[in-house]
Design an enzyme around this catalytic site. Structure first.
Site, PDB file in Angstrom:
ATOM      1  N   ARG A 298       0.812  -1.213   0.000  1.00 13.93           N
ATOM      2  CA  ARG A 298       0.000   0.000   0.000  1.00 13.93           C
ATOM      3  C   ARG A 298       0.849   1.269   0.000  1.00 13.93           C
ATOM      4  O   ARG A 298       0.359   2.341  -0.285  1.00 13.93           O
ATOM      5  CB  ARG A 298      -0.923   0.029   1.225  1.00 13.93           C
ATOM      6  CG  ARG A 298      -1.996  -1.036   1.217  1.00 13.93           C
ATOM      7  CD  ARG A 298      -3.108  -0.677   2.178  1.00 13.93           C
ATOM      8  NE  ARG A 298      -2.630  -0.645   3.560  1.00 13.93           N
ATOM      9  CZ  ARG A 298      -2.709  -1.672   4.391  1.00 13.93           C
ATOM     10  NH1 ARG A 298      -3.260  -2.793   3.997  1.00 13.93           N
ATOM     11  NH2 ARG A 298      -2.273  -1.587   5.621  1.00 13.93           N
TER      12      ARG A 298
ATOM     13  N   ARG B 245       7.851   6.518  -5.377  1.00 13.01           N
ATOM     14  CA  ARG B 245       7.671   7.424  -6.524  1.00 13.01           C
ATOM     15  C   ARG B 245       9.014   7.801  -7.149  1.00 13.01           C
ATOM     16  O   ARG B 245       9.951   8.138  -6.426  1.00 13.01           O
ATOM     17  CB  ARG B 245       6.970   8.712  -6.079  1.00 13.01           C
ATOM     18  CG  ARG B 245       5.607   8.459  -5.477  1.00 13.01           C
ATOM     19  CD  ARG B 245       4.763   9.715  -5.471  1.00 13.01           C
ATOM     20  NE  ARG B 245       3.509   9.452  -4.767  1.00 13.01           N
ATOM     21  CZ  ARG B 245       3.132  10.085  -3.675  1.00 13.01           C
ATOM     22  NH1 ARG B 245       3.854  11.071  -3.181  1.00 13.01           N
ATOM     23  NH2 ARG B 245       1.992   9.776  -3.091  1.00 13.01           N
TER      24      ARG B 245
ATOM     25  N   ARG C 163      -2.757  -2.685  18.716  1.00  9.26           N
ATOM     26  CA  ARG C 163      -1.749  -1.769  19.218  1.00  9.26           C
ATOM     27  C   ARG C 163      -2.477  -0.554  19.781  1.00  9.26           C
ATOM     28  O   ARG C 163      -3.508  -0.121  19.238  1.00  9.26           O
ATOM     29  CB  ARG C 163      -0.797  -1.304  18.103  1.00  9.26           C
ATOM     30  CG  ARG C 163      -0.027  -2.427  17.475  1.00  9.26           C
ATOM     31  CD  ARG C 163       0.958  -3.078  18.392  1.00  9.26           C
ATOM     32  NE  ARG C 163       2.148  -2.265  18.578  1.00  9.26           N
ATOM     33  CZ  ARG C 163       3.122  -2.568  19.440  1.00  9.26           C
ATOM     34  NH1 ARG C 163       3.031  -3.665  20.190  1.00  9.26           N
ATOM     35  NH2 ARG C 163       4.190  -1.803  19.544  1.00  9.26           N
TER      36      ARG C 163
ATOM     37  N   ARG D 221       6.762   9.027  16.054  1.00  6.39           N
ATOM     38  CA  ARG D 221       6.618  10.285  15.318  1.00  6.39           C
ATOM     39  C   ARG D 221       6.256  11.412  16.266  1.00  6.39           C
ATOM     40  O   ARG D 221       5.826  11.176  17.403  1.00  6.39           O
ATOM     41  CB  ARG D 221       5.581  10.163  14.198  1.00  6.39           C
ATOM     42  CG  ARG D 221       4.200   9.742  14.654  1.00  6.39           C
ATOM     43  CD  ARG D 221       3.253   9.612  13.446  1.00  6.39           C
ATOM     44  NE  ARG D 221       1.904   9.240  13.885  1.00  6.39           N
ATOM     45  CZ  ARG D 221       0.838   9.156  13.100  1.00  6.39           C
ATOM     46  NH1 ARG D 221       0.952   9.420  11.806  1.00  6.39           N
ATOM     47  NH2 ARG D 221      -0.346   8.819  13.570  1.00  6.39           N
TER      48      ARG D 221
ATOM     49  N   GLU E 195       4.620  10.312  19.929  1.00  4.58           N
ATOM     50  CA  GLU E 195       3.726   9.154  19.854  1.00  4.58           C
ATOM     51  C   GLU E 195       4.497   7.854  20.087  1.00  4.58           C
ATOM     52  O   GLU E 195       5.479   7.587  19.399  1.00  4.58           O
ATOM     53  CB  GLU E 195       3.081   9.168  18.458  1.00  4.58           C
ATOM     54  CG  GLU E 195       1.971   8.176  18.269  1.00  4.58           C
ATOM     55  CD  GLU E 195       1.257   8.393  16.929  1.00  4.58           C
ATOM     56  OE1 GLU E 195       0.972   9.553  16.553  1.00  4.58           O
ATOM     57  OE2 GLU E 195       1.002   7.393  16.253  1.00  4.58           O
TER      58      GLU E 195
ATOM     59  N   TYR F 299      -8.485  -2.156   9.921  1.00  7.41           N
ATOM     60  CA  TYR F 299      -8.115  -0.743   9.854  1.00  7.41           C
ATOM     61  C   TYR F 299      -8.917  -0.104   8.724  1.00  7.41           C
ATOM     62  O   TYR F 299      -8.900  -0.587   7.589  1.00  7.41           O
ATOM     63  CB  TYR F 299      -6.607  -0.533   9.582  1.00  7.41           C
ATOM     64  CG  TYR F 299      -6.349   0.957   9.446  1.00  7.41           C
ATOM     65  CD1 TYR F 299      -6.172   1.740  10.574  1.00  7.41           C
ATOM     66  CD2 TYR F 299      -6.389   1.577   8.206  1.00  7.41           C
ATOM     67  CE1 TYR F 299      -6.021   3.117  10.468  1.00  7.41           C
ATOM     68  CE2 TYR F 299      -6.248   2.950   8.092  1.00  7.41           C
ATOM     69  CZ  TYR F 299      -6.058   3.710   9.233  1.00  7.41           C
ATOM     70  OH  TYR F 299      -5.941   5.073   9.132  1.00  7.41           O
TER      71      TYR F 299
ATOM     72  N   ASP G  53      -9.846   3.738   6.912  1.00  5.36           N
ATOM     73  CA  ASP G  53      -9.754   5.189   6.870  1.00  5.36           C
ATOM     74  C   ASP G  53     -11.152   5.780   7.034  1.00  5.36           C
ATOM     75  O   ASP G  53     -12.164   5.097   6.849  1.00  5.36           O
ATOM     76  CB  ASP G  53      -9.140   5.639   5.531  1.00  5.36           C
ATOM     77  CG  ASP G  53      -7.614   5.692   5.593  1.00  5.36           C
ATOM     78  OD1 ASP G  53      -7.073   5.912   6.691  1.00  5.36           O
ATOM     79  OD2 ASP G  53      -6.968   5.519   4.543  1.00  5.36           O
TER      80      ASP G  53
HETATM   81  C1  LIG Z   1      -3.802   6.956  15.161  1.00  2.00           C
HETATM   82  C2  LIG Z   1      -4.817   6.908  14.048  1.00  2.00           C
HETATM   83  C3  LIG Z   1      -4.705   7.776  13.001  1.00  2.00           C
HETATM   84  C4  LIG Z   1      -5.639   7.757  11.974  1.00  2.00           C
HETATM   85  N1  LIG Z   1      -5.476   8.628  10.941  1.00  2.00           N
HETATM   86  C5  LIG Z   1      -6.371   8.633   9.947  1.00  2.00           C
HETATM   87  C6  LIG Z   1      -6.200   9.525   8.854  1.00  2.00           C
HETATM   88  O1  LIG Z   1      -5.231  10.305   8.784  1.00  2.00           O
HETATM   89  N2  LIG Z   1      -7.131   9.507   7.858  1.00  2.00           N
HETATM   90  C7  LIG Z   1      -8.218   8.656   7.889  1.00  2.00           C
HETATM   91  O2  LIG Z   1      -9.032   8.692   6.967  1.00  2.00           O
HETATM   92  N3  LIG Z   1      -8.405   7.807   8.927  1.00  2.00           N
HETATM   93  C8  LIG Z   1      -7.514   7.769   9.942  1.00  2.00           C
HETATM   94  N4  LIG Z   1      -7.694   6.900  10.989  1.00  2.00           N
HETATM   95  C9  LIG Z   1      -8.876   6.008  11.001  1.00  2.00           C
HETATM   96  C10 LIG Z   1     -10.119   6.608  11.724  1.00  2.00           C
HETATM   97  O3  LIG Z   1      -9.819   6.862  13.081  1.00  2.00           O
HETATM   98  C11 LIG Z   1     -11.277   5.622  11.608  1.00  2.00           C
HETATM   99  O4  LIG Z   1     -11.622   5.482  10.244  1.00  2.00           O
HETATM  100  C12 LIG Z   1     -12.566   5.999  12.345  1.00  2.00           C
HETATM  101  O5  LIG Z   1     -12.322   6.402  13.654  1.00  2.00           O
HETATM  102  C13 LIG Z   1     -13.516   4.829  12.368  1.00  2.00           C
HETATM  103  O6  LIG Z   1     -14.757   5.229  12.947  1.00  2.00           O
HETATM  104  P1  LIG Z   1     -15.674   4.198  13.735  1.00  2.00           P
HETATM  105  O7  LIG Z   1     -16.947   4.935  14.031  1.00  2.00           O
HETATM  106  O8  LIG Z   1     -15.778   2.917  13.008  1.00  2.00           O
HETATM  107  O9  LIG Z   1     -14.873   3.861  15.071  1.00  2.00           O
HETATM  108  P2  LIG Z   1     -14.496   4.793  16.400  1.00  2.00           P
HETATM  109  O10 LIG Z   1     -14.174   6.132  15.894  1.00  2.00           O
HETATM  110  O11 LIG Z   1     -13.514   4.016  17.109  1.00  2.00           O
HETATM  111  O12 LIG Z   1     -15.874   4.833  17.168  1.00  2.00           O
HETATM  112  C14 LIG Z   1     -16.331   3.757  17.986  1.00  2.00           C
HETATM  113  C15 LIG Z   1     -16.947   4.354  19.229  1.00  2.00           C
HETATM  114  O13 LIG Z   1     -17.659   3.324  19.945  1.00  2.00           O
HETATM  115  C16 LIG Z   1     -17.554   3.586  21.330  1.00  2.00           C
HETATM  116  N5  LIG Z   1     -17.814   2.314  22.020  1.00  2.00           N
HETATM  117  C17 LIG Z   1     -17.191   1.128  21.806  1.00  2.00           C
HETATM  118  N6  LIG Z   1     -17.724   0.167  22.590  1.00  2.00           N
HETATM  119  C18 LIG Z   1     -18.700   0.752  23.330  1.00  2.00           C
HETATM  120  C19 LIG Z   1     -19.635   0.262  24.317  1.00  2.00           C
HETATM  121  N7  LIG Z   1     -19.680  -1.030  24.661  1.00  2.00           N
HETATM  122  N8  LIG Z   1     -20.493   1.149  24.879  1.00  2.00           N
HETATM  123  C20 LIG Z   1     -20.474   2.467  24.517  1.00  2.00           C
HETATM  124  N9  LIG Z   1     -19.628   2.974  23.572  1.00  2.00           N
HETATM  125  C21 LIG Z   1     -18.765   2.123  22.982  1.00  2.00           C
HETATM  126  C22 LIG Z   1     -16.131   4.094  21.493  1.00  2.00           C
HETATM  127  O14 LIG Z   1     -16.021   4.879  22.675  1.00  2.00           O
HETATM  128  C23 LIG Z   1     -15.939   4.920  20.219  1.00  2.00           C
HETATM  129  O15 LIG Z   1     -16.210   6.294  20.436  1.00  2.00           O
HETATM  130  C24 LIG Z   1      -6.741   6.856  12.006  1.00  2.00           C
HETATM  131  C25 LIG Z   1      -6.849   5.957  13.072  1.00  2.00           C
HETATM  132  C26 LIG Z   1      -5.897   5.964  14.077  1.00  2.00           C
HETATM  133  C27 LIG Z   1      -5.996   4.958  15.166  1.00  2.00           C
END
Ligand SMILES: Cc1cc2nc3c(=O)[nH]c(=O)nc-3n(C[C@H](O)[C@H](O)[C@H](O)COP(=O)(O)OP(=O)(O)OC[C@H]3O[C@@H](n4cnc5c(N)ncnc54)[C@H](O)[C@@H]3O)c2cc1C
Length: 380
Positions: free
Chosen positions: A170, A174, A245, A275, A298, A346, A348
């Site tokens: 992925r 370049r 992680r 980073r 981090e 994972y 985005d």
């Molecule tokens: C360090 C990092 C950097 C990233 N950078 C990028 C980026 O640059 N660009 C990009 O496009 N994406 C990025 N991502 C990915 C992005 O964070 C995710 O795509 C997005 O958060 C997914 O959304 P979600 O709603 O599926 O999960 P989450 O955002 O994890 O939401 C799940 C929610 O469920 C809640 N929850 C879980 N279990 C329970 C329970 N039993 N009761 C009540 N609440 C609960 C949690 O508290 C959480 O708030 C990154 C991810 C990480 C970890």
């Protein structure tokens, strides 16, 4: 009976809104005090800098539907993400591009010359079986050791030979001077942070938002539960804990500009962090008007029971454990698993939103037809 959406991240918010807009009563709950899940951003009270609380998030997509959708809920500013790497005490351009190659080898090669040069360095490995073999066959040993080996060991806590080759496939290589980190046509930042966008998605009649509330503590019967939390947690870790992680952020503040870029990767293994993010550079339109600065160092480590799960590891034994949870989920009734934690992938943000929009379409079709909702709309 109303629908319960567990999690107020992008997955839960997008699905919750779609169900509410279609006339259903919806409860969205999250155990955190804030919406937007891991995308949560907030102004740092000391410096006024918009801070990405769970690590830097850059929105990028080529999906027209997703791009139109997110712009309904807030103002977006164009943003180009550029990352620099510190390796062996020197600064380089990332992802590996013509500037990186010329800087690293002390040459001034053009694209064709550099391509032939790297081809000579690359090792001939038929069907690379892991991350290290993939890297050696793409860029050769010098660039691999400088930019990938140490960083990967710090980030994943395992040998690069234990990681799948697909992770490196992925990453772009370049043979021009393009140092844009992402290649998608739409790349942007929400002017007032991701939390405002998600709060606006959730702000619709028929949707109740309840924060600081765990799903496990609810005692209400629902028409159906849409669960964006960890799938192993839903089943009380019956088959064990899926490996993740987690990240620790060491915060420091100062005046002016600390590093001149949003993200600097530290590739050497003797530096314990991976980073440094300087958050004001993630909002360049306002950075020059803000005196203070806030940075995160981090650190990556194995995720314990009380930690926030960030990156799914998906080793072979975890794939087998996931298979048991998937079978259990398919046999259960009244619950669907969505999002990055529900499907242990994972994702985005743009993929998360695209999947949530498609899942909501499919749900509404089935509800109209009186058909049961499946355990998954996207296979884990
Ligand atoms: C360090 C990092 C950097 C990233 N950078 C990028 C980026 O640059 N660009 C990009 O496009 N994406 C990025 N991502 C990915 C992005 O964070 C995710 O795509 C997005 O958060 C997914 O959304 P979600 O709603 O599926 O999960 P989450 O955002 O994890 O939401 C799940 C929610 O469920 C809640 N929850 C879980 N279990 C329970 C329970 N039993 N009761 C009540 N609440 C609960 C949690 O508290 C959480 O708030 C990154 C991810 C990480 C970890």
């Amino acid at each position: 009976m109303r629908y319960c959406i567990v999690g107020a991240g992008f997955s839960g918010a997008v699905i919750g809104r779609a169900l509410a807009e279609a006339g259903h009563q919806v409860l969205v709950i999250d155990e955190r005090k804030t919406v937007a899940g891991n995308c949560h951003s907030a102004r740092d009270p000391e410096t006024g800098v918009m801070t990405h609380v769970f690590g830097p998030h850059i929105f990028h997509t080529d999906d027209e539907r997703v791009w139109a959708y997110v712009r309904r809920f807030g103002d977006w500013a164009p943003y180009r993400h550029r990352v620099k790497a510190i390796a062996g005490g020197r600064a380089y351009s990332l992802p590996v591009n013509l500037l990186t190659i010329n800087q690293f080898f002390g040459k001034i090669m053009g694209p064709d010359e550099a391509r032939a040069f790297i081809r000579d360095k690359a090792q001939v490995i038929d069907a690379p079986a892991n991350f290290e073999e993939q890297a050696l066959s793409m860029i050769g040993p010098e660039l691999y050791r400088a930019f990938f080996r140490g960083y990967t060991r710090k980030q994943w806590g395992v040998e690069p030979t234990q990681l799948p080759a697909s992770i490196l496939k992925r990453l772009p290589l370049r043979f021009n001077y393009d140092d844009s980190y992402f290649a998608h046509p739409y790349q942007a930042m929400p002017r007032n942070g991701y939390t405002e966008i998600v709060a606006n998605i959730l702000d619709t009649p028929g949707l109740e938002l309840r924060l600081a509330a765990k799903f496990e503590d609810l005692d209400e019967k629902f028409a159906h539960v849409i669960y964006s939390g960890p799938i192993d947690r839903y089943f009380d870790h019956q088959f064990g804990r899926l490996g993740y992680r987690t990240l620790d952020f060491e915060t420091f503040r100062g005046k002016g500009d600390f590093q001149g870029a949003a993200v600097l990767n530290y590739c050497d293994e003797d530096i314990p962090f991976t980073r440094i993010t300087e958050h004001k550079h993630l909002a360049p339109w306002e950075a020059r008007d803000i005196d203070g600065t806030i940075c995160f160092r981090e650190f990556s480590r194995s995720c314990g029971p009380a930690d926030i799960p960030y990156y799914p590891i998906r080793r072979t034994d975890e794939e087998a454990m996931l298979g048991k949870y998937v079978a259990r989920a398919r046999a259960a009734h009244g619950v669907s698993f969505v999002g990055r934690l529900g499907s242990y992938r994972y994702l985005d943000m743009d993929v998360t939103i695209a999947e949530a929009l498609a899942a909501a379409d499919a749900m509404l079709d089935r509800i109209r037809d009186g058909a049961p909702l499946p355990a998954f709309f996207n296979d884990p």
